[in-house]
Structure formats: C-alpha cells, structure tokens
Design a protein around this motif. Structure first.
Motif, PDB file in Angstrom:
ATOM      1  N   LYS A   1       9.078  -6.769  -8.205  1.00 40.35           N
ATOM      2  CA  LYS A   1      10.083  -5.896  -7.592  1.00 40.35           C
ATOM      3  C   LYS A   1      10.443  -6.341  -6.177  1.00 40.35           C
ATOM      4  CE  LYS A   1      10.199  -2.709 -10.903  1.00 40.35           C
ATOM      5  NZ  LYS A   1      11.439  -2.351 -11.654  1.00 40.35           N
ATOM      6  N   ASP A   2       9.419  -6.750  -5.395  1.00 41.30           N
ATOM      7  CA  ASP A   2       9.642  -7.008  -3.971  1.00 41.30           C
ATOM      8  C   ASP A   2      10.024  -8.438  -3.643  1.00 41.30           C
ATOM      9  OD1 ASP A   2       8.904  -4.411  -3.747  1.00 41.30           O
ATOM     10  OD2 ASP A   2       7.115  -4.736  -2.521  1.00 41.30           O
ATOM     11  N   VAL A   3       9.699  -9.372  -4.534  1.00 37.82           N
ATOM     12  CA  VAL A   3       9.914 -10.787  -4.207  1.00 37.82           C
ATOM     13  C   VAL A   3      10.860 -11.450  -5.208  1.00 37.82           C
ATOM     14  CG1 VAL A   3       8.808 -12.993  -3.706  1.00 37.82           C
ATOM     15  CG2 VAL A   3       7.581 -10.855  -3.216  1.00 37.82           C
ATOM     16  N   ILE A   4      10.465 -11.485  -6.477  1.00 40.96           N
ATOM     17  CA  ILE A   4      11.258 -12.215  -7.477  1.00 40.96           C
ATOM     18  C   ILE A   4      12.630 -11.577  -7.665  1.00 40.96           C
ATOM     19  CG2 ILE A   4      11.352 -12.964  -9.884  1.00 40.96           C
ATOM     20  CD1 ILE A   4       8.263 -12.992  -9.848  1.00 40.96           C
ATOM     21  N   ALA A   5      12.660 -10.240  -7.878  1.00 38.74           N
ATOM     22  CA  ALA A   5      13.926  -9.563  -8.166  1.00 38.74           C
ATOM     23  C   ALA A   5      14.849  -9.500  -6.953  1.00 38.74           C
ATOM     24  CB  ALA A   5      13.658  -8.150  -8.689  1.00 38.74           C
ATOM     25  N   LYS A   6      14.332  -9.784  -5.743  1.00 41.84           N
ATOM     26  CA  LYS A   6      15.169  -9.784  -4.542  1.00 41.84           C
ATOM     27  C   LYS A   6      16.078 -11.015  -4.507  1.00 41.84           C
ATOM     28  CE  LYS A   6      13.870  -5.958  -2.575  1.00 41.84           C
ATOM     29  NZ  LYS A   6      12.975  -5.887  -1.416  1.00 41.84           N
TER      30      LYS A   6
ATOM     31  N   ILE B   1       2.394  -5.179   1.012  1.00 40.07           N
ATOM     32  CA  ILE B   1       1.075  -5.777   1.229  1.00 40.07           C
ATOM     33  C   ILE B   1       0.953  -6.300   2.649  1.00 40.07           C
ATOM     34  CG2 ILE B   1      -0.572  -7.481   0.379  1.00 40.07           C
ATOM     35  CD1 ILE B   1       0.118  -5.362  -1.666  1.00 40.07           C
ATOM     36  N   SER B   2       1.961  -7.037   3.112  1.00 37.32           N
ATOM     37  CA  SER B   2       1.870  -7.666   4.434  1.00 37.32           C
ATOM     38  C   SER B   2       1.842  -6.637   5.560  1.00 37.32           C
ATOM     39  CB  SER B   2       3.049  -8.625   4.648  1.00 37.32           C
ATOM     40  OG  SER B   2       4.290  -7.937   4.538  1.00 37.32           O
ATOM     41  N   ASN B   3       2.466  -5.454   5.334  1.00 39.18           N
ATOM     42  CA  ASN B   3       2.486  -4.417   6.366  1.00 39.18           C
ATOM     43  C   ASN B   3       1.381  -3.386   6.183  1.00 39.18           C
ATOM     44  OD1 ASN B   3       4.721  -5.597   7.510  1.00 39.18           O
ATOM     45  ND2 ASN B   3       6.180  -4.304   6.417  1.00 39.18           N
ATOM     46  N   PHE B   4       0.479  -3.649   5.270  1.00 40.77           N
ATOM     47  CA  PHE B   4      -0.608  -2.694   5.007  1.00 40.77           C
ATOM     48  C   PHE B   4      -1.488  -2.592   6.246  1.00 40.77           C
ATOM     49  CE2 PHE B   4      -4.864  -1.642   3.301  1.00 40.77           C
ATOM     50  CZ  PHE B   4      -4.542  -0.447   2.682  1.00 40.77           C
ATOM     51  N   ASP B   5      -1.645  -1.374   6.748  1.00 45.17           N
ATOM     52  CA  ASP B   5      -2.374  -1.157   7.993  1.00 45.17           C
ATOM     53  C   ASP B   5      -3.864  -0.982   7.713  1.00 45.17           C
ATOM     54  OD1 ASP B   5      -3.251  -0.576  10.484  1.00 45.17           O
ATOM     55  OD2 ASP B   5      -1.948   1.146  10.828  1.00 45.17           O
ATOM     56  N   VAL B   6      -4.610  -2.061   7.841  1.00 42.04           N
ATOM     57  CA  VAL B   6      -6.046  -2.031   7.560  1.00 42.04           C
ATOM     58  C   VAL B   6      -6.775  -1.139   8.554  1.00 42.04           C
ATOM     59  CG1 VAL B   6      -8.117  -3.450   7.342  1.00 42.04           C
ATOM     60  CG2 VAL B   6      -5.927  -4.347   6.574  1.00 42.04           C
ATOM     61  N   SER B   7      -6.228  -1.006   9.772  1.00 41.61           N
ATOM     62  CA  SER B   7      -6.904  -0.207  10.795  1.00 41.61           C
ATOM     63  C   SER B   7      -6.994   1.267  10.416  1.00 41.61           C
ATOM     64  CB  SER B   7      -6.173  -0.346  12.124  1.00 41.61           C
ATOM     65  OG  SER B   7      -4.859   0.194  12.034  1.00 41.61           O
ATOM     66  N   MET B   8      -6.135   1.693   9.474  1.00 37.83           N
ATOM     67  CA  MET B   8      -6.166   3.096   9.043  1.00 37.83           C
ATOM     68  C   MET B   8      -7.384   3.386   8.177  1.00 37.83           C
ATOM     69  SD  MET B   8      -2.176   3.793   8.067  1.00 37.83           S
ATOM     70  CE  MET B   8      -2.606   5.378   7.329  1.00 37.83           C
ATOM     71  N   TRP B   9      -7.987   2.361   7.641  1.00 35.67           N
ATOM     72  CA  TRP B   9      -9.092   2.543   6.692  1.00 35.67           C
ATOM     73  C   TRP B   9     -10.408   2.106   7.323  1.00 35.67           C
ATOM     74  CZ3 TRP B   9      -7.968   4.386   1.743  1.00 35.67           C
ATOM     75  CH2 TRP B   9      -6.608   4.486   1.460  1.00 35.67           C
TER      76      TRP B   9
END
Length: 597
Positions: free
Chosen positions: A216-221, A319-327
């Motif tokens: 959805k986010d890469v190929i279909a763009k 995925i790239s904007n996933f905020d690891v600091s929240m967890w």
C-alpha cells in the motif's frame, strides 16, 4: 467483535460475514470494511442432491469451459419471480447472472454515488464494500486435493474439518474478457481464509501485515505498479509458505528470515508470472494479468526493494516514523492496554462496522443476542454480546409505537413500560448516550421534570477523562487509565464507563423530539451526546417556562460547541443544527440563522 456482530446480524433470509483484512483482525491504514451477505434462500449444489424445500432456490455448478476457481450457476428450481428476473438463457439452459444481481442491488439499494467494484458495491468514500453471495454447503471437488495435500502440521486436522464443513461461497464476478463473464461466479473461500488466519502465530501475522504495508505504502504509490498486485496475492503467498514450513520456524526471533522468505516468494511469483490459488492450484491468478511490459516494470520495482533486504520496510512512513521513544522495552501491559483503547477509539472501520450493525433492520437481533448471551459460557464473550445487545437497544425501541403523552390507560401503560425496558438495555455500551435516549422518552411523553433529572445525571458523567470517536488520547486519559479499577478490566467494560457515543435516530424514530424532526429529518441523524443533552435540557425548560434555566442550557450548548468539548471535529456541524433550533425557539432569529450557516 467482528464475530459477535456477524452472529447477531444473521437473520431469516441472509447471513452477514465480515470479510477482508478487517474481518481477519487487521485494522490497517487504507483498509476498508468488506461485508458479504449470503442468501439463505438459495443453495448451490455440485453433485449432492439436497433435501428438497419448495421455498428454496436450487442452483447447480456448471464448470464446463470455465476457468478453475469460477463456475456458472445453472438454475434447477425456483419459484421466486425476482430471482428469475436475474437469470439469462445460454445454449438452451437458464443461468443465474452475477452481472444482473449486482445491477439490481446497485439500482435498488444504493442511490448516493456508490459504484460497482469487482463483485462488490462500494460507497462513495471507499469505506464499505458490500458483496452479495450464495452458498454451497459441501466442499467442492476442485478443492478436494487441498484436504490431503499438506503433510505439515499446518493447518491442523480440526481446522481443515471446520473449513470443509462450512463449504464455499460464490460471489458475482467472472473472468475478465471471458465470453460468459456476466454469467460467471467466482468461488470465494473467505470464511476458510479467516479460519486459517485465526491460526497464525504473531510472527505470521506480522509478516502478512508488513507485506500489506509495503504494497500500500510503497509499491502501489508508483503509478506504473498501481493495481497490479492486491492483498489477496500476498495472503496466498503467506498460506503457501505456512504450509511448507514447520510452525517452529514462525517465531519472533525468526521474523526477518520469515519476512524475507515471503518477499523472495513474491519476487519469484512476479518473475515467472505464477501465483497459484491456495485452494485451487489450477487457477494461476497472474495469468493474463502480470505479463509483458507491466511485469517487467513491477519486477524492477520489487528487485530494487529487495536489494535493501528487510530495510525495504523503512520506505513506508508507518515504519520509518514509528516513535520508539513512546515504548518502554520490554513493553508494559499497561502500555499495550492503552494502545488497544486508542485503537478502538481511533478506528474508523470499527466505528463504521458498529454503526452498520446499529442500523440493521432486523428486530430479531435483540432476541437472538439475549439467547446467545445466556447460552455462552465464556465470560469475556458474554460482555461482548451484552455490548452489542445494548447498542441495538435504542434502535429497537425507536421502532416501537409511542402514542402521544403517557396516559393512565392499561394498554398505554403496558406499551410505555415495554418501551422503557427496551431503552434501559441501551445504557450498557457507553456512559451517556443510552441515558439520554431514556430522557428522550420522558420528553416525548411530556414528563419534563423526569427527563431533566436524567439529563443532569448524564451531564455529570461528561468529564474531561471521557473517550469519544476520533479522540487523540491526552495526559488526562493516560492518568485515568492507570487507575486501579481500569487496569484489570476488559475494553468492553471500559467503553461502558468511559466512552461517550453519538446520539442516533432512525428515519421514522418515535423518540426524536418534534422540534428536531422538522429541521433535521433527511439531513443527518447523528448528534454529539453532550450537545444533545444541553439541547434536550433547553427544550424541557422551554416547555415548563423556566426562563432562566432555558438561558443556562443555551449558554451551556454554546460553550461546549465553542470549545469542541467531547465533540469530534467532524461532528461539529450537527451540534450547530441543535444550537440553531434552540436559538430560533428562544426568539433570536439572527443568531439562529448564523448557527445554521
């Protein structure tokens, strides 16, 4: 939640099945709500003669000169005139036409910009896909080899047995370009696929989700690759690899290995233009689709992504904007709990699914839900059944007759008590809206002081820690959810005490205030609960000539709208309708006009 809704939505003439990714338990960005409506008055047979019922329609599978995975449905017997109108003659035989079925559903039930999309009718916003289907109770011969093919432990014998017992469905879509395309129906294994995905380990589900995100986010763009691949191909690949690998491989520490194996298989399938249907391998789903120049373009795109290895997932902003600091790792149970709450509050698809259920026309849902709840032994499922029974309560009550004011007449009193008891079941799925429906009943029966008592009680619950549709959780919510009473409670219990639902009215509701009915019917039927509470309070005081309290209620309504207090952003205009009506009754025509504008 999907299973509860489906169980309760079943009625005499049709079965409702939530399918697609959402039905499988994945609520992802860009997903839609896929609903299959399976007719109970039509039965498809292959070679087994059914027990004859003159009220049923019987269709026979005709697979001669039809691509594997598809079938013509030849009419054997029917006394339904409407069904006969959906049939066509071909080579001296009568067939049930999938194209005519879709056209009829489109022309009769959909008039607001819906479109035909594959086997489905889609709403203008692309949120809901509705597909009519028919059912074959027996497992079809073209898929028999699947039952004995796998030598691995997946899927288990019990799962296969459950899938086989369900049979298959048929949806109205043929092979593109086929001379008999309008007559053909595609075999649907939607229920079988749901049952298979329910057996997935978390690692299998993650691989499936990551593949969907990349699609959805890469190929279909890429405009050249758009619409070449679909989620169904990815699901098929996961099924094949799950059958090939032992379950011991699908472990969290093997996630990258498993994901890359799935991605490698996708590249292979595109390179050789082969993607075999999981249940009917004779059906190559890439045939006449992923070929020639478009195959080369898609393959180049996939190879480029593959060169990055597992890091190709970072091309997705999810995925790239996933905020690891929240967890905090390891993740605390409380964090997971809040994440679940946030997901339910934010989920547009879940809201759409629940709203569709609440407006469902069959009144027997209520009684069916009670029976399910009583016979259910699992406590958590009892909560879910109670939740959906409660959601249906207000819609059920609004369909009952209500003859004017409350009169000390025995029949009227019995009717009134029945109405009230039905409404009281509506107070168990959220904190406020159910009680406001009870207040509406008192208002309609001119019991204004009783209505005001309930409205005050409802407003006392409208505190800043409450949850509502589309809310972004704040620090107040995090602190509330950390409190001991909530930590060990399931999410359904939480919704009952913390969620504030919208106020919804049926088209011919007997509960809608007369003042609102004249202005609103045909425009909208959903109102923010807190705005409706102040509006109803205003009406009650207006009728008993409490001038000062009228002004207080009006100011309260203006204030909650101005501050968007417990009101979703997309629902503000409905609050202004309430304000406009109140101002008009108050005699301030100019301000009323401004509110309507």
């Amino acid at each position: 939640m999907n299973m509860m809704r489906d169980n309760l939505s079943n009625e005499k003439l049709k079965t409702v099945i939530t399918s697609g990714s959402f039905g499988e338990g994945l609520d992802m960005r860009g997903s839609d709500l896929d609903i299959m409506q399976v007719s109970k008055s039509i039965e498809v047979t292959e070679d087994v003669k059914p027990i004859f019922d003159p009220c049923m329609t019987y269709l026979f599978m005709d697979t001669d000169d039809v691509k594997p995975g598809y079938s013509l449905l030849r009419l054997q017997y029917s006394r339904s005139q409407s069904l006969l109108e959906h049939c066509e003659e071909h080579n001296g035989k009568t067939y049930f036409s999938g194209a005519l079925c879709k056209q009829n559903a489109f022309s009769v039930g959909f008039k607001n910009g819906e479109t035909i999309h594959g086997p489905c009718i889609s709403d203008p916003n692309g949120v809901l896909d509705l597909a009519f289907s028919v059912h074959c109770k027996t497992w079809i011969s073209s898929a028999v080899q699947w039952l004995t093919r796998s030598s691995s432990s997946w899927p288990s014998h019990n799962v296969k047995h459950s899938i086989m017992n369900h049979g298959v469905c048929f949806v109205p879509i043929g092979v593109k370009g086929s001379p008999k395309e309008d007559l053909e129906w595609r075999v649907s294994f939607s229920v079988a696929e749901k049952l298979l995905i329910y057996t997935f380990t978390h690692t299998q589900l993650l691989c499936y989700g990551l593949l969907k995100i990349i699609l959805k986010d890469v190929i279909a763009k890429d405009y050249q690759c758009k619409d070449l691949l679909c989620s169904y191909f990815l699901k098929t690949i996961i099924f094949w690899i799950s059958e090939e690998l032992p379950l011991s491989v699908w472990k969290p520490n093997n996630l990258i290995h498993c994901f890359m194996r799935c991605f490698n298989r996708l590249v292979y399938c595109v390179e050789y233009s082969v993607c075999l249907h999981y249940f009917i391998p004779e059906n190559n789903m890439f045939e006449n689709k992923i070929e020639g120049r478009i195959r080369d373009v898609l393959l180049q795109k996939l190879n480029t992504l593959h060169s990055y290895g597992w890091r190709c997932i970072l091309f997705s902003d999810q995925i790239s904007n996933f905020d690891v600091s929240m967890w905090n790792f390891p993740i605390e149970p409380f964090t997971l709990y809040v994440n679940d709450v946030n997901k339910i509050v934010q989920s547009g698809i879940l809201y759409c699914a629940n709203s569709s259920f609440k407006t469902y026309p069959d009144l027997n849902i209520f009684n069916t839900g009670v029976k399910h709840n009583i016979s259910c032994h699992q406590f958590s499922l009892k909560h879910l059944y109670a939740y959906y029974i409660s959601q249906r309560g207000s819609r059920q009550a609004q369909c009952l007759p209500l003859d004017g004011a409350f009169i000390n007449n025995k029949y009227k009193y019995k009717q009134y008590k029945s109405y009230l008891s039905t409404l009281l079941t509506n107070v168990f799925h959220d904190a406020v809206s159910g009680w406001l429906m009870v207040a509406s009943l008192f208002y309609k029966t001119k019991q204004y002081r009783e209505a005001l008592h309930i409205i005050r009680y409802s407003l006392s619950k409208c505190t800043p820690d409450k949850l509502y549709k589309g809310l972004t959780l704040t620090d107040i919510h995090y602190q509330s959810l950390k409190l001991l009473p909530f930590i060990k409670k399931n999410v359904v219990y939480l919704l009952k005490i913390m969620f504030i639902d919208l106020i919804g009215f049926n088209v011919n509701s007997t509960l809608i205030p007369d003042e609102l009915e004249m202005e609103v019917r045909g425009i909208t039927d959903l109102f923010p609960a807190i705005a409706y509470a102040y509006f109803l309070s205003f009406l009650c005081h207006y009728h008993i000539n409490n001038v000062r309290q009228c002004q207080d209620s009006l100011e309260g309504l203006e204030l909650v709208i101005a501050e968007s207090y417990l009101i979703p952003n997309w629902n503000t205009k409905d609050a202004y309708i309430l304000l406009g009506i109140a101002l008009e009754l108050h005699g301030d025509k100019e301000s009323a006009q401004q509110a309507f504008l």
